[in-house]
Design an enzyme around this catalytic site. Sequence first.
Site, PDB file in Angstrom:
ATOM      1  N   ARG A   1      -7.498  -8.250  -6.742  1.00 54.52           N
ATOM      2  CA  ARG A   1      -6.237  -7.992  -6.346  1.00 54.52           C
ATOM      3  C   ARG A   1      -6.220  -6.668  -5.283  1.00 54.52           C
ATOM      4  NH1 ARG A   1      -3.150  -3.518  -8.897  1.00 54.52           N
ATOM      5  NH2 ARG A   1      -0.830  -3.751  -8.613  1.00 54.52           N
TER       6      ARG A   1
ATOM      7  N   ARG B   1       8.634   5.490  -3.102  1.00 50.47           N
ATOM      8  CA  ARG B   1       7.621   6.498  -3.350  1.00 50.47           C
ATOM      9  C   ARG B   1       7.777   7.721  -2.544  1.00 50.47           C
ATOM     10  NH1 ARG B   1       2.432   4.231  -5.380  1.00 50.47           N
ATOM     11  NH2 ARG B   1       3.045   2.157  -5.839  1.00 50.47           N
TER      12      ARG B   1
ATOM     13  N   LYS C   1       6.531 -10.603 -10.768  1.00 53.49           N
ATOM     14  CA  LYS C   1       6.489  -9.122 -11.630  1.00 53.49           C
ATOM     15  C   LYS C   1       7.703  -8.830 -12.337  1.00 53.49           C
ATOM     16  CE  LYS C   1       3.625  -6.047 -10.078  1.00 53.49           C
ATOM     17  NZ  LYS C   1       3.101  -5.252  -8.950  1.00 53.49           N
TER      18      LYS C   1
ATOM     19  N   THR D   1      -1.303  -3.272 -16.638  1.00 55.91           N
ATOM     20  CA  THR D   1      -1.074  -1.745 -16.628  1.00 55.91           C
ATOM     21  C   THR D   1      -1.382  -1.197 -17.841  1.00 55.91           C
ATOM     22  OG1 THR D   1       1.418  -2.471 -15.632  1.00 55.91           O
ATOM     23  CG2 THR D   1       0.928  -0.235 -15.865  1.00 55.91           C
TER      24      THR D   1
END
Length: 531
Positions: A73, A120, A270, A328
């Site tokens: 990934r 972010r 996702k 995660t």
Amino acid sequence: MSKSHSEAGSAFIQTQQLHAAMADTFLEHMCRLDIDSAPITARNTGIICTIGPASRSVETLKEMIKSGMNVARMNFSHGTHEYHAETIKNVRTATESFASDPILYRPVAVALDTKGPEIRTGLIKGSGTAEVELKKGATLKITLDNAYMEKCDENILWLDYKNICKVVDVGSKVYVDDGLISLQVKQKGPDFLVTEVENGGFLGSKKGVNLPGAAVDLPAVSEKDIQDLKFGVEQDVDMVFASFIRKAADVHEVRKILGEKGKNIKIISKIENHEGVRRFDEILEASDGIMVARGDLGIEIPAEKVFLAQKMIIGRCNRAGKPVICATQMLESMIKKPRPTRAEGSDVANAVLDGADCIMLSGETAKGDYPLEAVRMQHLIAREAEAAMFHRKLFEELARSSSHSTDLMEAMAMGSVEASYKCLAAALIVLTESGRSAHQVARYRPRAPIIAVTRNHQTARQAHLYRGIFPVVCKDPVQEAWAEDVDLRVNLAMNVGKARGFFKKGDVVIVLTGWRPGSGFTNTMRVVPVP
């Protein structure tokens, strides 16, 4: 459905938890689990590894492939296109280094994970790895002034979301770095917020920010995502992990950008916020698969409800026959330690027991001190957990939930899996062009591995998304006589299975083949002893 344990005899390779798998009730199944029962050699669950500074050298990647990595990934929240192009090249070099031996060759898929409409922080001044400590009770100013983009410290923090001052109010919470740091807004200005640190900690560069409850008006696919997706098509990636998907329209947008040239790229959506969970069914229908992205999900919805979302999502994906990835913090402590906590071991096992097709590593392999150990650990835990599935009940329920359809492949798949239980088959061999036959068989969750033989390299790489499929690439030219071509591919699968320890001479395997060349004609099932 079940033979008695003794009747199965010692010749049978798959004793793994057979007694428990064939119990009549769930309680009985739990009672029969045995810590001394050895698992099967094959691992059915796919392992996805995030590639970063700790793992991007060709040598490390080779070791990761040997340790069990199936999908590499690339996280496009970090790094430039040049950086990722080099990483992808390294992954392919490492993969092809095994190509000389068709029996040991393992195709590895490349996945592009989009940054998505996320917020972010900027860079901490100093270096990319510098951290500052935010102390509880301290005041931290959040600014949109680009002068601070690369000069954040413990007093001032730059964010890349220009509308933050419009969508948060005094009293709102701002979470940073998967919720590890929480700030409360005390005062609002035109281009800044003054916040108080509620939960402190060490803050690094470019960390994700969540604003639960705020109506964040970011587009589903950002300008950066469009460039990244086009780059992915050029680089011939196998799948896209699309971040922050909130509705079916978001998936259609990603598909539109991938265009004609990228039409075979699988889109995995996702699910990482409340809206994504609420509108899950429409997202599932539009997607090729789903990822339970528990990091952001655990901030956007209460932490104690994440497991509910995980089980619901995995259950619905299993019912629909679409692949689902659990991701995660699976072995988070292995970023710094060579062994996981007991809770993490349990978490990986329970994701497999819930029915996840793939399990994923993020920081553990991207930046951790023990990338190889983390992959090996997931491999070992997944194998044990697969053996402990309540297979008998699961198959009955999956068979019952599938609607009566005129799709012959579905009947073949269900029949072959049922036969594999009846004769305790050591493997199912499927010859497949598009991969669809193998995907259908995987949907019914056989205990034995599915060896899928294909000449299409992309079909082989994408097969890792489905639990139980072990892809084998046939590089021999197509034989003129169809029957000879079938035999050639079945023999390759037999040799791979024996070399890998999936089965031995005298075991029984089930072989699914087509009656003529081309995709969509798989209709012949044979029960064959291993020569």
